[in-house]
Scaffold this motif. Structure first.
Motif, PDB file in Angstrom:
ATOM      1  N   ALA A 161       0.835  -1.212   0.000  1.00 27.46           N
ATOM      2  CA  ALA A 161       0.000   0.000   0.000  1.00 27.46           C
ATOM      3  C   ALA A 161       0.865   1.255   0.000  1.00 27.46           C
ATOM      4  O   ALA A 161       2.044   1.210   0.380  1.00 27.46           O
ATOM      5  N   CYS A 162       0.266   2.366  -0.415  1.00 31.44           N
ATOM      6  CA  CYS A 162       0.950   3.663  -0.386  1.00 31.44           C
ATOM      7  C   CYS A 162       1.237   4.036   1.076  1.00 31.44           C
ATOM      8  O   CYS A 162       0.353   3.961   1.927  1.00 31.44           O
ATOM      9  N   GLY A 163       2.476   4.424   1.352  1.00 29.54           N
ATOM     10  CA  GLY A 163       2.869   4.781   2.720  1.00 29.54           C
ATOM     11  C   GLY A 163       2.301   6.128   3.160  1.00 29.54           C
ATOM     12  O   GLY A 163       2.485   6.534   4.309  1.00 29.54           O
ATOM     13  N   GLY A 164       1.608   6.808   2.269  1.00 25.57           N
ATOM     14  CA  GLY A 164       1.030   8.114   2.630  1.00 25.57           C
ATOM     15  C   GLY A 164      -0.444   8.006   2.917  1.00 25.57           C
ATOM     16  O   GLY A 164      -0.919   8.430   3.968  1.00 25.57           O
ATOM     17  N   CYS A 165      -1.193   7.398   1.983  1.00 26.07           N
ATOM     18  CA  CYS A 165      -2.649   7.342   2.165  1.00 26.07           C
ATOM     19  C   CYS A 165      -3.140   5.922   2.482  1.00 26.07           C
ATOM     20  O   CYS A 165      -4.326   5.725   2.750  1.00 26.07           O
ATOM     21  N   PHE A 166      -2.225   4.955   2.429  1.00 30.77           N
ATOM     22  CA  PHE A 166      -2.516   3.551   2.776  1.00 30.77           C
ATOM     23  C   PHE A 166      -3.502   2.854   1.830  1.00 30.77           C
ATOM     24  O   PHE A 166      -4.071   1.830   2.167  1.00 30.77           O
TER      25      PHE A 166
ATOM     26  N   VAL B 110       3.582   8.182  -9.153  1.00 28.99           N
ATOM     27  CA  VAL B 110       2.847   8.795  -8.042  1.00 28.99           C
ATOM     28  C   VAL B 110       1.655   7.913  -7.686  1.00 28.99           C
ATOM     29  O   VAL B 110       1.125   7.187  -8.526  1.00 28.99           O
ATOM     30  N   CYS B 111       1.269   7.984  -6.427  1.00 21.20           N
ATOM     31  CA  CYS B 111       0.107   7.228  -5.966  1.00 21.20           C
ATOM     32  C   CYS B 111      -1.135   7.765  -6.675  1.00 21.20           C
ATOM     33  O   CYS B 111      -1.352   8.971  -6.729  1.00 21.20           O
ATOM     34  N   GLU B 112      -1.929   6.855  -7.221  1.00 21.43           N
ATOM     35  CA  GLU B 112      -3.101   7.318  -7.988  1.00 21.43           C
ATOM     36  C   GLU B 112      -4.211   7.852  -7.078  1.00 21.43           C
ATOM     37  O   GLU B 112      -5.158   8.471  -7.541  1.00 21.43           O
ATOM     38  N   HIS B 113      -4.063   7.621  -5.752  1.00 21.93           N
ATOM     39  CA  HIS B 113      -5.087   8.110  -4.815  1.00 21.93           C
ATOM     40  C   HIS B 113      -4.721   9.466  -4.213  1.00 21.93           C
ATOM     41  O   HIS B 113      -5.560  10.342  -4.124  1.00 21.93           O
ATOM     42  N   CYS B 114      -3.442   9.589  -3.787  1.00 29.22           N
ATOM     43  CA  CYS B 114      -3.085  10.828  -3.085  1.00 29.22           C
ATOM     44  C   CYS B 114      -2.093  11.704  -3.849  1.00 29.22           C
ATOM     45  O   CYS B 114      -1.868  12.856  -3.468  1.00 29.22           O
ATOM     46  N   GLY B 115      -1.488  11.192  -4.887  1.00 29.99           N
ATOM     47  CA  GLY B 115      -0.571  11.996  -5.693  1.00 29.99           C
ATOM     48  C   GLY B 115       0.843  12.090  -5.149  1.00 29.99           C
ATOM     49  O   GLY B 115       1.669  12.819  -5.680  1.00 29.99           O
TER      50      GLY B 115
HETATM   51 ZN   LIG Z   1      -1.311   7.443  -1.656  1.00 30.36          ZN
END
Ligand SMILES: [Zn+2]
Length: 248
Positions: A203-208, A227-232
């Motif tokens: 998972a993304c370490g920023g938005c999980f 870049v994470c497609e959810h949080c950028g």
């Molecule tokens: Zn993210």
């Protein structure tokens, strides 16, 4: 100029993130203090301005009152003079003329008395306000001094650490492409101080949010900026995390 590899670019960006996170932690220790101090300083300035205004008003009020007092005395003297003249006049016409002068002087004197009464009232109100503001000023100033002292102590405590981090940041920053840096800082600002994050348990370490396995494989190649497609936020592989730790 040597072309910077994507791997190095990611390494430096992640290293920058690590330093910025530590700098943020130092700032967090200072908490709301800088904002509180700014508020208190503004309040002190505001109170000082009000106090100055009131002092000017009271001073001018006293001058106006003294002048009016003098004028009232002069009018009273005039009235006395007219009255004694009335005892000596020969004609009714002269007598009536003096009566009119007396009336005019009396009206003027009454008007001044009334004005002075109002002014006196205003001065009293101003003096009460002045006392209130002075008390408030000494209270706010005291609190400001205390908070500033607190911040100075905190600054002193973390000065070395901050300087070291700033120095490290500068060393890394100059190695990052200007456009990448701008992008990094934009994300950092928009995303609560986290712009570059590792992938943690898929998972993304920023938005999980989950990162698709295919994308994780691509990210592991360290050959493109993803870049994470959810949080950028910019996503980096574990390898980048390890390698960038050696930089700082
Ligand atoms: Zn993210």
């Amino acid at each position: 100029m040597r072309e910077i590899t994507v791997e190095n670019k990611l390494k430096y960006l992640y290293a920058l993130q690590q330093i910025d996170t530590q700098l943020q932690e130092v700032q967090e220790l200072k908490g709301d203090l800088p904002a509180i101090i700014a508020d208190l300083s503004a309040k002190v300035d505001e109170l000082k301005a009000k106090i100055k205004e009131l002092n000017t008003f009271i001073k001018q009020g006293k001058i106006d009152r003294d002048n009016a007092d003098l004028e009232i005395i002069e009018l009273a003297e005039k009235i006395e003079k007219y009255k004694s003249q009335q005892l000596q006049v020969k004609s009714n016409k002269q007598y009536d003329a003096l009566t009119k002068e007396i009336e005019t002087a009396e009206q003027k004197s009454e008007k001044l008395e009334k004005e002075m009464e109002i002014l006196e009232g205003k001065i009293q109100v101003a003096k009460t306000d002045l006392d209130t503001f002075n008390a408030e000023l000494s209270e706010v100033s005291g609190e400001l001094d205390e908070r500033q002292k607190e911040l100075r102590e905190l600054n002193k405590e973390h000065e070395k650490e901050e300087l070291k981090l700033q120095h490290e940041r500068e060393k890394i920053r100059v190695r990052v492409d200007k456009r990448d840096l701008e992008r990094y800082e934009l994300i950092l600002k928009a995303k609560g101080g986290k712009a570059v994050v590792p992938i943690k348990r898929g998972a993304c370490g920023g938005c999980f949010n989950r990162v698709p396995p295919q994308k994780i494989l691509e990210i592991r190649q360290n050959s493109r900026l993803y870049v994470c497609e959810h949080c950028g936020r910019i996503l980096v592989s574990d390898e980048i995390v390890e390698k960038s730790l050696a930089l700082t």
